[in-house]
Design a protein around this motif. Structure first.
Motif, PDB file in Angstrom:
ATOM      1  N   CYS A  11       0.842  -1.200   0.000  1.00 15.77           N
ATOM      2  CA  CYS A  11       0.000   0.000   0.000  1.00 15.77           C
ATOM      3  C   CYS A  11       0.879   1.252   0.000  1.00 15.77           C
ATOM      4  O   CYS A  11       2.017   1.233   0.462  1.00 15.77           O
TER       5      CYS A  11
ATOM      6  N   GLY B  73      -4.507   2.181  -1.539  1.00  8.41           N
ATOM      7  CA  GLY B  73      -4.749   1.270  -0.432  1.00  8.41           C
ATOM      8  C   GLY B  73      -5.282  -0.060  -0.917  1.00  8.41           C
ATOM      9  O   GLY B  73      -5.231  -0.369  -2.119  1.00  8.41           O
TER      10      GLY B  73
ATOM     11  N   PHE C  90      -3.726   4.546   5.869  1.00  6.65           N
ATOM     12  CA  PHE C  90      -4.264   3.469   5.029  1.00  6.65           C
ATOM     13  C   PHE C  90      -4.267   2.120   5.763  1.00  6.65           C
ATOM     14  O   PHE C  90      -4.807   1.141   5.263  1.00  6.65           O
TER      15      PHE C  90
END
Length: 325
Positions: A154, A159, A266
């Motif tokens: 990520c 994400g 995230f």
């Protein structure tokens, strides 16, 4: 004559039992051949009392089972019933650090070792290796390693995509805080790993602009936030580590945060997806003064993290002592 017969009958009816010895009395208590009693009860009496207890405990077990079934119907295996403010742990995550000292003294928070002692270095390196083992599992597994195949790389702009995907924590890229480098302990500049405790559905509110920065936030962190303000990487739970007292500030030396200065947004919220692991920050103490005990406090900074030194809310305390003798 009739009166004498009645008196004799009464005397016979109220006659005391025969005087028996201890062993004879015990033998008759075990089994009385005249009355057919065993341990003071006849066979029918024992059958009745056993039947009563069988029915009694069967009803008790049945009632308990029904209550358990009803109770488990109210639970969800994937999420807690009480969350955030309604839960016992609340909505203010605590911090933890690794490596932890020996379990022989659970109250100790001291990381002490000799940089020129190979055994001392390897002892702490093994503790960190054990802690990071689940982070290195890439295939499917069970327990802490279950769902490792769901982890994906990520970035602040990319994400997880799939419903089951979670963000990976690439601990092998935390150079020099890596296993092959023994987490820099041999260089007398140890790495300490920080993590936020997991709270279901908690989403951090980051300081991602130059407005409303707390007055007690370290100046170097304020400058860092100003440089990244408005950028995707500013959506982060920031981390700072400082000496607790003036002497500790002088002795702690330069500090690096690897791979970044905090826990990116995230990674949140934590929703108990299989394979999820808490994000980590490796804090590298480059040149702490040797032979001196240093009290260190690390804080997590977000708008919805309340800091309290005395209750250790939003922060973690530990001591560091590196010896070269």
């Amino acid at each position: 004559m009739a009166d004498k017969t009645k008196v004799a009958a009464a005397e016979q009816y109220y006659a005391p039992p025969p005087d028996l010895g201890k062993w004879e009395s015990f033998r008759i208590f075990i089994y009385n051949s005249e009355t057919g009693q065993f341990l003071g009860r006849t066979g029918s009496s024992w059958a009745k009392i056993l039947l009563f207890y069988v029915i009694f405990y069967a009803v008790l077990v049945g009632f308990f089972t029904i209550m358990l079934v009803i109770f488990f119907q109210t639970l969800d295996n994937n999420k807690p019933k009480w969350q955030m403010e309604g839960s016992l742990i609340g909505n203010n995550p605590g911090m933890g650090f690794r490596p932890l000292p020996d379990t022989d003294n659970v109250e100790s928070t001291l990381i002490y070792y000799k940089a020129n002692d190979k055994g001392s270095v390897l002892k702490w390196a093994k503790v960190i290796d054990d802690f990071l083992q689940p982070y290195r599992k890439k295939g499917s597994g069970s327990g802490e390693t279950a769902g490792a195949e769901n982890r994906v790389a990520c970035t602040p702009t990319a994400g997880p995509v799939g419903e089951k995907q979670v963000c990976d924590v690439p601990v092998d890229d935390f150079h020099p805080c890596t296993s092959g480098n023994q987490y820099n302990y041999e260089e007398a500049g140890p790495c300490v790993f920080l993590k936020l405790n997991k709270i279901f559905n908690w989403v951090p509110k980051p300081y991602n602009t130059t407005e409303d920065l707390p007055g007690n936030m370290p100046e170097d962190l304020k400058q860092h936030i100003k440089m990244v303000a408005g950028k995707p990487e500013s959506n982060t739970v920031w981390v700072s580590c400082e000496g607790e007292n003036p002497a500790d500030v002088e002795n702690i030396g330069p500090v690096q945060y690897i791979p970044r200065r905090g826990f990116p947004n995230f990674y949140y919220p934590f929703t108990n997806k299989e394979g999820y692991l808490s994000p980590l920050v490796a804090v590298l103490f480059e040149k702490p003064r040797t032979g001196v005990l240093i009290n260190i406090e690390c804080k997590a900074w977000a708008k919805n993290i309340v800091y309290d030194r005395y209750e250790r809310r939003g922060s973690v305390h530990f001591e560091l002592m590196v010896d070269r003798s």
